[in-house]
Scaffold this motif. Structure first.
Motif, mmCIF file in Angstrom:
data_model
loop_
_atom_site.group_PDB
_atom_site.id
_atom_site.type_symbol
_atom_site.label_atom_id
_atom_site.label_comp_id
_atom_site.label_asym_id
_atom_site.label_seq_id
_atom_site.Cartn_x
_atom_site.Cartn_y
_atom_site.Cartn_z
ATOM 1 N N TYR A 189 30.146 16.882 -11.661
ATOM 2 C CA TYR A 189 28.503 16.551 -10.999
ATOM 3 C C TYR A 189 28.536 15.007 -10.534
ATOM 4 C CZ TYR A 189 26.441 20.576 -14.154
ATOM 5 O OH TYR A 189 25.852 21.802 -14.230
ATOM 6 N N TRP A 226 20.440 8.892 -8.902
ATOM 7 C CA TRP A 226 20.123 10.220 -9.173
ATOM 8 C C TRP A 226 21.532 11.355 -9.325
ATOM 9 C CZ3 TRP A 226 20.640 7.644 -4.229
ATOM 10 C CH2 TRP A 226 21.438 7.977 -3.509
ATOM 11 N N GLU A 261 23.828 15.208 -8.191
ATOM 12 C CA GLU A 261 24.131 15.996 -7.035
ATOM 13 C C GLU A 261 25.152 16.991 -8.096
ATOM 14 O OE1 GLU A 261 25.201 14.380 -4.037
ATOM 15 O OE2 GLU A 261 23.209 13.751 -3.059
ATOM 16 N N ASP A 262 25.284 18.216 -8.182
ATOM 17 C CA ASP A 262 26.052 19.051 -8.196
ATOM 18 C C ASP A 262 27.430 18.424 -6.901
ATOM 19 O OD1 ASP A 262 25.464 20.521 -6.280
ATOM 20 O OD2 ASP A 262 24.467 22.258 -7.293
ATOM 21 N N ASN A 272 24.041 19.380 -3.911
ATOM 22 C CA ASN A 272 22.202 19.199 -4.515
ATOM 23 C C ASN A 272 21.739 18.491 -5.338
ATOM 24 O OD1 ASN A 272 22.225 21.979 -2.678
ATOM 25 N ND2 ASN A 272 23.477 23.076 -4.223
ATOM 26 N N ARG A 273 21.136 17.802 -5.355
ATOM 27 C CA ARG A 273 20.036 17.158 -5.864
ATOM 28 C C ARG A 273 19.686 17.700 -6.929
ATOM 29 N NH1 ARG A 273 16.579 11.781 -4.834
ATOM 30 N NH2 ARG A 273 18.324 11.839 -2.835
ATOM 31 N N ILE A 274 20.645 17.585 -8.896
ATOM 32 C CA ILE A 274 19.611 18.473 -10.012
ATOM 33 C C ILE A 274 18.020 17.510 -10.325
ATOM 34 C CG2 ILE A 274 20.093 18.048 -11.942
ATOM 35 C CD1 ILE A 274 21.847 20.085 -10.466
ATOM 36 N N ASN A 275 17.129 18.015 -10.826
ATOM 37 C CA ASN A 275 16.112 17.710 -11.469
ATOM 38 C C ASN A 275 16.239 16.943 -12.643
ATOM 39 O OD1 ASN A 275 13.409 17.000 -11.471
ATOM 40 N ND2 ASN A 275 12.739 18.871 -12.188
ATOM 41 N N ILE A 276 16.892 15.838 -12.497
ATOM 42 C CA ILE A 276 17.017 15.127 -13.638
ATOM 43 C C ILE A 276 16.478 13.533 -13.684
ATOM 44 C CG2 ILE A 276 19.526 14.704 -13.703
ATOM 45 C CD1 ILE A 276 20.227 14.349 -16.621
ATOM 46 N N ASN A 277 15.782 13.115 -15.750
ATOM 47 C CA ASN A 277 15.191 12.801 -14.869
ATOM 48 C C ASN A 277 15.897 11.216 -16.164
ATOM 49 O OD1 ASN A 277 13.061 10.237 -14.987
ATOM 50 N ND2 ASN A 277 11.477 11.587 -15.843
#
Length: 63
Positions: A2, A45, A47-48, A52-57
């Protein structure tokens, strides 16, 4: 794998690097989260390995 991504804009960033995306690589999300718990959120932010963006807050994870 990541990537923690950010765009440096701070006063201490050399002008030639401002606005250019940077990234730090982590082997796992657990390791990335452990590191970010000691940091202040500033627009980063995740990314993998394919970009691709990873949805993590990260706002909830950071100080």
């Amino acid at each position: 794998m990541y990537k923690l991504c950010w765009v440096p804009t701070d006063w201490n960033t050399p002008e030639q690097y401002r606005g250019i995306p940077h990234a730090a690589t982590f082997e796992s999300l657990d390791r990335l989260i452990k590191v970010m718990r000691n940091c202040t959120y500033s627009g980063e932010w995740v990314e993998d390995s394919k970009g691709n963006r990873i949805n993590i807050n990260l706002k909830e994870i950071c100080l």
